[in-house]
Design a protein around this motif. Structure first.
Motif, short mmCIF file in Angstrom:
data_model
loop_
_atom_site.label_atom_id
_atom_site.label_comp_id
_atom_site.label_asym_id
_atom_site.label_seq_id
_atom_site.Cartn_x
_atom_site.Cartn_y
_atom_site.Cartn_z
N SER A 552 -42.82 -66.95 127.04
CA SER A 552 -41.44 -66.93 126.54
C SER A 552 -40.68 -65.89 127.34
O SER A 552 -41.11 -64.76 127.45
N SER A 554 -37.44 -63.55 127.81
CA SER A 554 -36.32 -63.00 127.04
C SER A 554 -35.05 -63.16 127.84
O SER A 554 -35.09 -63.46 129.04
N ASP A 555 -33.90 -62.91 127.19
CA ASP A 555 -32.63 -63.07 127.93
C ASP A 555 -32.39 -61.89 128.88
O ASP A 555 -31.37 -61.83 129.52
N GLN A 560 -42.24 -62.38 127.21
CA GLN A 560 -42.54 -61.87 125.86
C GLN A 560 -43.80 -62.54 125.33
O GLN A 560 -43.98 -63.74 125.52
N GLU A 646 -43.56 -57.02 125.70
CA GLU A 646 -42.72 -57.54 126.78
C GLU A 646 -43.18 -56.92 128.09
O GLU A 646 -43.45 -55.71 128.13
N SER A 766 -29.62 -68.85 129.21
CA SER A 766 -30.79 -68.30 129.93
C SER A 766 -30.36 -67.77 131.28
O SER A 766 -29.52 -68.36 131.96
N SER A 817 -26.18 -63.79 127.12
CA SER A 817 -26.44 -62.86 126.01
C SER A 817 -25.18 -62.12 125.53
O SER A 817 -24.42 -62.65 124.76
N GLN A 841 -32.29 -70.24 119.88
CA GLN A 841 -33.35 -69.35 120.38
C GLN A 841 -34.48 -70.23 120.89
O GLN A 841 -34.79 -71.25 120.28
N HIS A 845 -39.82 -67.71 121.16
CA HIS A 845 -39.34 -66.33 121.11
C HIS A 845 -40.11 -65.62 119.99
O HIS A 845 -40.17 -66.12 118.86
N TYR A 848 -38.41 -65.12 116.49
CA TYR A 848 -38.08 -66.41 115.88
C TYR A 848 -39.35 -67.13 115.42
O TYR A 848 -39.41 -67.68 114.31
#
Length: 933
Positions: A552, A554-555, A560, A646, A766, A817, A841, A845, A848
């Protein structure tokens, strides 16, 4: 030497070593503080001038074809600098170019003393909004008639320098004395100017009554005076009439005031909630004027009940707007005095005691450190708050600031002179005396989860930007641990022989080496650092191995990975837990030795307060590492948590960040906030989905029976001001056509840019898609016509990118973001908003995913309870970027056909104001858009 020669050059590019040439020289001479002469010439560079430079300067090839070459003017230019300082706005650039050209033409390079007005401005105007020449000219009201022309820029730089010299001459003796100690690290040859001021101020009897000096430091005197409070006799209805109604104070004090019914409606709703001691959810659509709408009842109620009201915002921009614009306006609107105060967490305020100690350090400062200290030295002679957010430090300056913030202070004796000069204590005192306290969600949540000991007591609170409350509360209830911070703090403590925190303390006192385990400290210290490195490298590798299965992004471009002890690879995870346990043992050993050192010197009664605090703070920091490691890896929390890692995929092998947050905040907020407060008003432009507050009510744990909910409609005529357009012919991304989708998006951007003359904000969900689009647009767009700005690619903060966007007539801004909200671009600056994908999302994530599982286990539908409402609220935030006033017009172009085709699409279209919707082929949409504009 009283001659100053200011130079500015226009060139074909940035790099003389790559054969870039000078095309214009502007020189201004100052003698005895007056401009006495100037010189200007165009130069033929014997090469074509790039279009970008011609656009910037207005100088084209035709202008320079008959101009002299540099060689013809070299000696003439060189002579002007004889016996003078050389001054430029960014000396390395101008002097570098000049000396390269002089050397290439057989003329001796210049070796004059130099003064750099960028550097001097940073030191002497630490509160300036920016340090480009145009920004400083605006800040100091210097007229700049032809930006990016050499002579005009040289004149502005000359006037700027005269301002700087005047500012330098106003500084107190102690500040000059401290600046002299830092001077050798600067680029500018400042010594003679500082020395002259030092000698004048040393024998001057004129004293500035606003300046206090203590322990070699000069700073502004601030007195917090308790004022007599007025009482209010007028009824609330009459109070509102006097402000809002015909010929009321709004009309008299606001230019172009237009009555907004929603504004008064909101003020009444808040007062009603206060009166009946209920909470309220108020969605105030864009254009309501909600800040004024909630300040008016908050101030009235605080004065009437003699009980303060707290107002909490998510962003510092909104805090500044409330304090600098809205509150002074209300002071004019009402006929009684009231007090408003800003209170932030301790880490925002500088500690004068810590700062003064840092200046005595014999450690050699690097450039950024010296510049930071110089900026702070000047700033404390001006600031009334001591809030570091007032100034923009160099990036590594914040590392230094962390060591001198009030957060690092131990116990301060209330009878100590430093206590009486503490900015944080003064801010607290102001807050205690205020009717209205403005704070941020971060401090509100810190206060909430620490039994209300940070903010003065209150019963009523207004939470603006309330859609951020849950995530802020989660972050504050949760925790964060990362490699960089751990190593930074360990390095700050240092070994016994380094001139760091521990070494400095030890170097001041005599002691018996046998009685202190110093060698043991050094051995364990090295081992601890090794263990930290080892643990974080192993975590990095673990995520790399697992991400093949669970990836995953992240923005912010990090990978992650959510971890759950019972589901991890037992063999590898057990090793990680063993490493974490071993690290806690090493950290405990370090704490034990620090405590021994403290007790040893305490017994000898030699330990001064500052060194005792230093040892105590270090013990607390190491203990906090142990607590966080245990909570992340070794003990089960009583409240269900989501934990994740992360990693910076392309970063170093230990660029690892660990996080933990509660899966559900509703019960915590219900118990710690809503049941403890009389009235909590939650407001935002985006709280509902299809006019229902159910989602936000459930997420925040608002008790059903104790709140009122209301939508305040926008005064804007959306059906006339906005067109929502969705193409029906874009490739379906679901079937792996990502590149085709990006290509179609870029084609639409190009077509719309022609129709709207740029002025486009394109919102992505993204970074990956943003980067792909940016690369494709750079290859296909006419870069001489449009300026392309992209978040994460173009340098600068969000505010800087927004300003750059507004500076150019035809610009396209690509954002992700943080650009979905809080960016105001009113008027013609923005004509088209493109939303590339609906802002769901990613299902993997970590937060989420954990919250979805939690809902599923409770028998709920995670998509409709969590994913969809979050996406709708985000979509509404994005939609709100376009129309910011009654005169704005524009197109919202949504590339994602799910908004029409999917069964949940109507949740998006029915959650925004009623606007005309076109769902058609891209060519037909473009025809309609052109006609509409």
């Amino acid at each position: 030497m009283e001659k100053y020669v200011i130079i500015d050059l226009e060139t074909t590019g940035q790099t003389p070593s790559k054969d870039d040439k000078i095309i214009e020289v502007g020189i201004v001479v100052i003698e005895n503080n007056k401009i006495t002469d100037h010189y200007s010439t165009l130069l033929n560079p014997s090469m074509p001038i790039p279009p970008f430079i011609s656009n910037l300067t207005g100088i084209v090839d035709k202008d320079v074809e008959d101009a002299p070459t540099f060689k013809e003017k070299a000696n003439e230019i060189n002579d002007i600098f004889r016996d003078g300082y050389l001054i430029a706005h960014n000396v390395p650039f101008d002097l570098g170019f000049l000396n390269t050209e002089l050397a290439n033409n057989g003329v001796h390079p210049l070796s004059n003393p130099v003064l750099d007005t960028v550097e001097l401005s940073r030191i002497l105007y630490p509160k300036a909004p920016g340090y480009k020449l145009g920004q400083l000219a605006e800040f100091l009201n210097i007229h700049h008639n032809e930006p990016h022309r050499a002579l005009s820029d040289a004149y502005v730089t000359a006037k700027l320098f005269l301002n700087l010299k005047e500012k330098l001459d106003s500084l107190p003796f102690e500040t000059i004395n401290q600046l002299l100690k830092l001077e050798k690290t600067f680029k500018s040859d400042l010594y003679p100017l500082l020395k002259e001021r030092y000698e004048k101020s040393a024998f001057s009897t004129v004293e500035n009554e606003n300046i206090v000096s203590y322990s070699g430091l000069a700073f502004r005197h601030i007195e917090v005076v308790k004022e007599k409070q007025d009482s209010i006799e007028v009824s609330y209805g009459d109070y509102l009439d006097s402000i809002y109604e015909k010929d009321g104070s709004m009309q008299q004090h606001m230019k172009n005031y237009e009555k907004r019914n929603g504004q008064r409606e909101m003020s009444e709703a808040i007062f009603d909630a206060f009166q009946i001691h209920k909470h309220a959810l108020l969605e105030a659509e864009t254009g309501t004027g909600k800040s004024l709408a909630y300040l008016i009842p908050a101030i009235y109620d605080a004065k009437k009940t003699k009980r303060r009201t707290v107002i909490s915002t998510h962003t510092t921009q909104l805090q500044a707007q409330l304090l600098e614009e809205e509150i002074p306006l209300i002071q004019k609107l009402v006929d009684f005095e009231f007090k408003a105060a800003l209170l932030k967490g301790k880490s925002h305020y500088i500690s004068l005691e810590k700062f003064e100690r840092s200046l005595d350090s014999d450690q050699q400062d690097n450039y950024d450190m010296a510049l930071t200290k110089a900026m702070i030295l000047v700033w404390i002679t001006e600031t009334e708050t001591g809030d570091i957010d007032e100034i923009h430090l160099p990036s590594s300056g914040y590392l230094f600031y962390r060591k001198v913030s009030t957060d690092t202070e131990g116990y301060i004796d209330p009878y100590s002179p430093w206590f009486s000069h503490s900015y944080y204590q003064k801010a607290r005192k102001r807050a205690q005396q205020a009717d209205i306290i403005i704070t941020n969600h971060a401090l509100l949540c810190t206060d909430m989860f620490n039994d209300y000991q940070f903010l003065p007591s209150y019963d009523k609170v207004i939470v603006d930007e309330a859609h951020h409350l849950e995530e802020t509360a989660s972050r504050h209830y949760g925790l964060k641990l990362d490699y960089i911070n751990m190593q930074f703090i360990l390095n700050q403590i240092g070994s016994t022989t380094e001139a760091k925190s521990l070494g400095k303390v030890l170097s001041k006192y005599s002691f018996d080496k046998e009685q202190l385990s110093l060698e043991k400290w050094d051995t364990i210290f090295v081992d601890t650092k090794y263990e930290v490195d080892d643990l974080f490298r192993s975590l990095f590798q673990y995520v790399v191995d697992q991400q093949k299965k669970n990836k995953s992004l992240s923005d912010i471009g990090r990978t992650q990975y959510r971890f759950e002890t019972e589901k991890e690879d037992p063999k590898k995870w057990n090793t990680i837990e063993e490493m974490a346990t071993r690290l806690t043992f090493y950290l405990r050993d370090l704490i034990h030795i620090l405590a021994e050192i403290e007790q040893y010197f305490e017994k000898k009664e030699v330990l001064n307060k500052f060194d005792k605090d230093e040892l105590k703070v270090n013990i607390e920091l190491l203990q906090s590492f142990i607590d966080r490691i245990e909570k992340l890896f070794l003990i089960e929390e009583s409240i269900e948590q989501v934990r994740w890692i992360e990693i910076e995929t392309y970063g170093s092998r230990n660029a690892v960040y660990l996080y933990s947050e509660p899966t559900d905040m509703s019960q915590l907020l219900a118990n710690d906030f809503f049941t403890r407060k009389q009235s909590v008003i939650l407001t935002s432009a985006t709280l509902t989905m299809r006019n229902s507050f159910t989602f936000i009510q459930n997420r925040l744990g608002l008790p059903e029976e104790s709140f009122i909910a209301k939508n305040i409609n926008s005064p804007f005529l959306y059906d006339e001001q906005v067109q929502l357009m969705i193409p029906d012919d874009f490739p379906d991304i679901k079937y792996g056509n990502l590149d085709d989708f990006v290509y179609a998006t870029c084609e639409a951007i190009l077509s719309l840019a022609e129709i709207t003359n740029g002025r486009m904000l394109v919102l992505f969900t993204s970074y990956d898609m943003l980067r792909k689009s940016y690369r494709l647009l750079r290859e296909t767009i006419d870069l001489d016509k449009y300026v392309l700005i992209a978040q994460g690619i173009s340098s600068g903060s969000r505010t800087r990118l927004k300003k750059n966007f507004q500076t150019f007539d035809e610009a396209i801004l690509l954002g992700t973001s943080s650009f979905w909200e809080g960016v105001d671009i009113p008027g013609d600056d923005l004509s088209c908003l493109m939303i590339v994908r609906l802002p769901f999302q990613p299902p993997d994530h970590p937060i989420y995913e954990a919250k979805s599982n939690y809902l599923k286990e409770a028998g709920k539908n995670a998509f409709f309870e969590l994913s969809l409402p979050n996406a709708v609220i985000r979509f509404k935030q994005g939609f709100g970027r376009l129309i910011r006033s009654t005169n704005d017009r524009g197109i919202v172009f949504v590339c994602d056909a799910r908004i029409i085709k999917a069964r949940y699409g109507k949740f998006f279209t029915e959650s925004i104001p009623n606007v005309p919707i076109t769902f058609d082929s891209t060519p037909e949409i473009m025809k309609k858009a052109e006609k509409w504009f």
